[in-house]
Write an enzyme that holds these catalytic residues in place. Sequence first.
Site, PDB file in Angstrom:
ATOM      1  N   GLU A  69       0.829  -1.221   0.000  1.00  0.00           N
ATOM      2  CA  GLU A  69       0.000   0.000   0.000  1.00  0.00           C
ATOM      3  C   GLU A  69       0.859   1.265   0.000  1.00  0.00           C
ATOM      4  OE1 GLU A  69      -2.603  -0.609   3.403  1.00  0.00           O
ATOM      5  OE2 GLU A  69      -4.096  -1.556   2.113  1.00  0.00           O
ATOM      6  N   GLU A 101      -6.847  -7.363  -1.280  1.00  0.00           N
ATOM      7  CA  GLU A 101      -7.548  -7.258  -0.008  1.00  0.00           C
ATOM      8  C   GLU A 101      -8.999  -6.857  -0.243  1.00  0.00           C
ATOM      9  OE1 GLU A 101      -5.769  -4.910   3.063  1.00  0.00           O
ATOM     10  OE2 GLU A 101      -3.765  -5.795   2.800  1.00  0.00           O
TER      11      GLU A 101
END
Length: 854
Positions: free
Chosen positions: A184, A253
């Site tokens: 991320e 995710e």
Amino acid sequence: MATLFVYRMLIVFCLSLCLCCHHIHCSVTYDRKALLINGQRRILFSGSIHYPRSTPDMWEDLIQKAKDGGLDVIETYVFWNVHEPSPGNYNFEGRYDLVRFIKTIQKAGLYAHLRIGPYVCAEWNFGGFPVWLKYVPGISFRTDNEPFKRAMQGFTEKIVNLMKSENLFESQGGPIILSQIENEYGAQSKLLGAAGHNYMTWAAKMAVEMGTGVPWVMCKEEDAPDPVINSCNGFYCDAFTPNQPYKPTIWTEAWSGWFTEFGGPIHQRPVQDLAFAAARFIQKGGSFINYYMYHGGTNFGRSAGGPFITTSYDYDAPIDEYGLIRQPKYGHLKELHRAIKMCERALVSADPIVTSLGGFQQAHVYSSESGDCAAFLSNYDTKSAARVLFNNMHYNLPPWSVSVLPDCRNVVFNTAKVGVQTSQMEMLPANAEMFSWESYFEDISSLDDSSTFTTQGLLEQINVTRDASDYLWYITSVDIGSSESFLHGGELPTLIVQSTGHALHIFINGQLSGSAFGTREARRFMYTGKVNLRAGRNKIALLSVAVGLPNVGGHYETWNTGILGPVALHGLDQGKWDLSWQKWTYQVGLRGEAMNLVSPNGISSVEWMQASLAVQRQQPLMWHKAYFNAPEGDEPLALDMEGMGKGQIWINGQSVGRYWTAYAKGDCNGCNYVGGYRPTKCQLGCGQPTQRWYHVPRSWLKPTQNFLVIFEELGGNPSRISLVKRSVTSVCAEVAEYHPTIKNWHIESYGKPEEFHSPKVHLRCSPGHTISSIKFASFGTPLGTCGSYQQGPCHSPTSYDILEKKCVGKQRCAVTISNSNFGVDPCPNVLKRLSVEAICSPTTSTTMQPNWRG
């Protein structure tokens, strides 16, 4: 130069595939449609299970349940701080046995996605970085910084080489088909500009050159350079497209729920919405979905980050914290996976043709040259169901749903129509008596000079503790003249303490004067309170408490914890007295920690008193100990800590984690699956402790004489602590007459079922339990939800009898939903459904109980 770099990386990637496959034929590659495993495009469902958040004896069962739930892949982060607690000293034992975990995945016949990071975020202490890394000279985390890159590359190589040495990459015949570098990073990269971009491209190049023979991914990193695949994280990812047209669409995710923080509510994500999000992603061309989390588990010890993240990391996942299946989430997703797999040949062979079926309705149709056809009919309307015409047939679409048609004709699944059971979990008494509670007071009147030091001014907490303990004492003294006005009837002075986090207890002359706490959103806080000083010397002892180190945010390694001031007294005759820059004495940790009171071997070093005396005094900073025997059975166990305040728990020397009876604030006014999900939408537990029960792994227990230690910061009654077992006490199901069923579509006959198969209600108690009674049953138009069903205007009088005959005394049963099964049609020309609630009881004690017909 950029073109040359991409060309070189592609060559390295392809060579690594070839070199690693010389023993057996195996490869993982990708194209724009999907990952290719041994040349076959695959639609893959994956689930996150983090090995340190469960115990090794749980792993096989968790992974098998994931497989049974229709998963192909298990995903895990790799947690640097547990594997390298000090530079060059590695730990891969017990819960940290990564090789054993990956081999357990392989044994189950599943693939693995290894997210090395090594930054993981994950609500994990310090984001997975070891705290010692912060003190490497000249270091700056996650940027174009040589000390950081050197350390990061060293750990990444350590993990890759460990996996290679055990032949665990798919290119070696192992289960690992994907690896991830960084995590991320996209937003951070943009903030840092050139330094961020340079670091990101360096990380990608470093990873690819390790020659694993499997693709690498970078999540939430739109600039991921070839051949690294950029991927999506979020509640919804159907709008995501990879940064190159030749890369597959991967969702690393898909958030199945959300984490909890002390003082906050529990977050639920309705399975109808999660399934809707997954189906939307697949219908748009997505080929890989990983549920984060599939099993959340437990933040044992001091592993929770945040700060303020709870010890429970349940995440509303399909498998709950204790390893039990959460229904209907698990079962509904399992049916989705089966439906999607029926479409796989068409999905990987063609691109969708999208047509409008209405204002908020669409059809995505996949037709392959070999004749395969699969369709997805979607209704994005959040208020109304829709009746649409598709291929000359009418279909009813509930709001905010997708119907799956593996043959472009028969609906086998709709994301909003839940046909699996709902399991009601309860914490039941384990009947394990806590023997002989004894207590010890953490005496702060005298300190061990060998463990203290004194210096001018206030110090940042982690710089002193190096996270060896949550606790740091800041101690100073003030001399008060006998003529001070407050000693002669005037107003008491006020102490003001500014803290950068996370919690604070104020002691004046050995007595607790007050406490203050921050929150995850506002770590910094100020304590203001009257203090009862006396003439002469007064000892001010401030106990600063960390509640997990931050795991996310720009350069969070530079964030402060502890008391940095000002610390000042107000209301004295002289006015304000700033104590910030006078001499302060520091002690890391508690005396009980130093004496190892958490171990059975350390308890003899102090004098314990009967807990009844300690409870009467309600002292803060108390150690409590007791023994208990392990209860019979195999149900998961937990400690009920409702009677306590805040502290930590150990059993047989192992740390269960932090506990805190902080009451949840939030908006718990119901939940509707329709509309975009966000964590504030479906909240539970307002006005109750955020976490009351704390998981006790059975593998930590001995048959008898289990040693329980509690450290209580605020005061509490340990006699109210009890051991409980988690069990399914009742199961519900509600299925309509024409519920979509896979049995009405045969994969070989492509849309030509010989006969209509009526749907069934399936009920199932946990192993070792059977259905002892039927609490509610109604075939017709029943009202309400699980736990509060009521008969509606239409009801078949045979409902109870049919269910009792089919189900009572059995662990599982199935009842067909049809008029013939219930005798006569109770209300012709009305769509009927069967609603059932059944009671589950232990098999050994099951007796025929009277029916509950409330």
